[in-house]
Design a protein around this motif. Structure first.
Motif, PDB file in Angstrom:
ATOM      1  N   SER A 179       0.819  -1.219   0.000  1.00 45.47           N
ATOM      2  CA  SER A 179       0.000   0.000   0.000  1.00 45.47           C
ATOM      3  C   SER A 179       0.851   1.266   0.000  1.00 45.47           C
ATOM      4  O   SER A 179       0.371   2.335  -0.359  1.00 45.47           O
ATOM      5  N   ARG A 180       2.114   1.157   0.375  1.00 47.00           N
ATOM      6  CA  ARG A 180       3.003   2.322   0.360  1.00 47.00           C
ATOM      7  C   ARG A 180       3.488   2.680  -1.045  1.00 47.00           C
ATOM      8  O   ARG A 180       4.049   3.736  -1.247  1.00 47.00           O
TER       9      ARG A 180
ATOM     10  N   THR B 236       2.201   3.846  -3.959  1.00 44.09           N
ATOM     11  CA  THR B 236       0.962   4.443  -4.477  1.00 44.09           C
ATOM     12  C   THR B 236       0.859   4.390  -5.993  1.00 44.09           C
ATOM     13  O   THR B 236      -0.242   4.284  -6.525  1.00 44.09           O
ATOM     14  N   GLU B 237       1.991   4.453  -6.712  1.00 42.60           N
ATOM     15  CA  GLU B 237       1.927   4.413  -8.177  1.00 42.60           C
ATOM     16  C   GLU B 237       1.419   3.070  -8.674  1.00 42.60           C
ATOM     17  O   GLU B 237       0.847   2.975  -9.742  1.00 42.60           O
TER      18      GLU B 237
ATOM     19  N   GLY C  63      -2.916   2.124  -7.370  1.00 42.57           N
ATOM     20  CA  GLY C  63      -4.019   2.712  -8.131  1.00 42.57           C
ATOM     21  C   GLY C  63      -4.424   1.923  -9.354  1.00 42.57           C
ATOM     22  O   GLY C  63      -5.549   2.025  -9.818  1.00 42.57           O
TER      23      GLY C  63
END
Length: 148
Positions: free
Chosen positions: A39-40, A42-43, A46
């Protein structure tokens, strides 16, 4: 007045009880930690559909070797607490593309090993992280499995 130890029968420690951690518990911890590690990034997150964000974990847990009456196992190194067991894991993830695939897999490996040691007292002898599918921005909103 007699102490607690005097009232117990002379049963060896190993026969009175043991702590065991089921494979499914180790798998649940590993899945949670892997999802948190990914989850860290982010790229990547999504691009992965919500139903594909939970890593799948196959695990095998082996109990720790029996300890002798002094409370130490054969490989004990003094003050360190002995592990409750040893886990072998295979974690399968879906990742977004383009992204740093190697960094994401390394983060999963590192955090799962650290947290299993901390939370469950387990040593990880083997941990494989496999990328099952890459999701790009072009396939995110369609039911396509592959972009042609």
């Amino acid at each position: 007045m007699t102490g607690e130890a005097d009232r117990r029968p002379g049963m060896p420690r190993g026969e009175r009880g043991a702590i065991t951690i089921a494979d499914r518990v180790v798998a649940k911890i590993a899945s949670h930690v892997a999802r948190e590690a990914l989850s860290r990034f982010t790229e990547s997150v999504g691009h992965v559909p919500p139903g594909r964000r939970t890593p799948r974990v196959d695990t095998s847990v082996r109990r720790a070797p029996e300890r002798d009456t002094a409370g130490r196992d054969a490989g004990s190194d003094g003050g360190r607490q002995a592990a409750l067991g040893e886990a072998r894991l295979h974690i399968t993830v879906d990742l977004g593309y383009p992204s740093d695939i190697g960094a994401q897999c390394a983060a999963v490996r590192q955090e799962v090993v650290e947290r299993l040691r901390t939370w469950a007292g387990m040593e990880v002898s083997d941990l494989a992280v496999s990328v099952e599918r890459l999701h790009s921005v072009h396939t995110r909103h369609t039911d396509q499995e592959r972009l042609r």
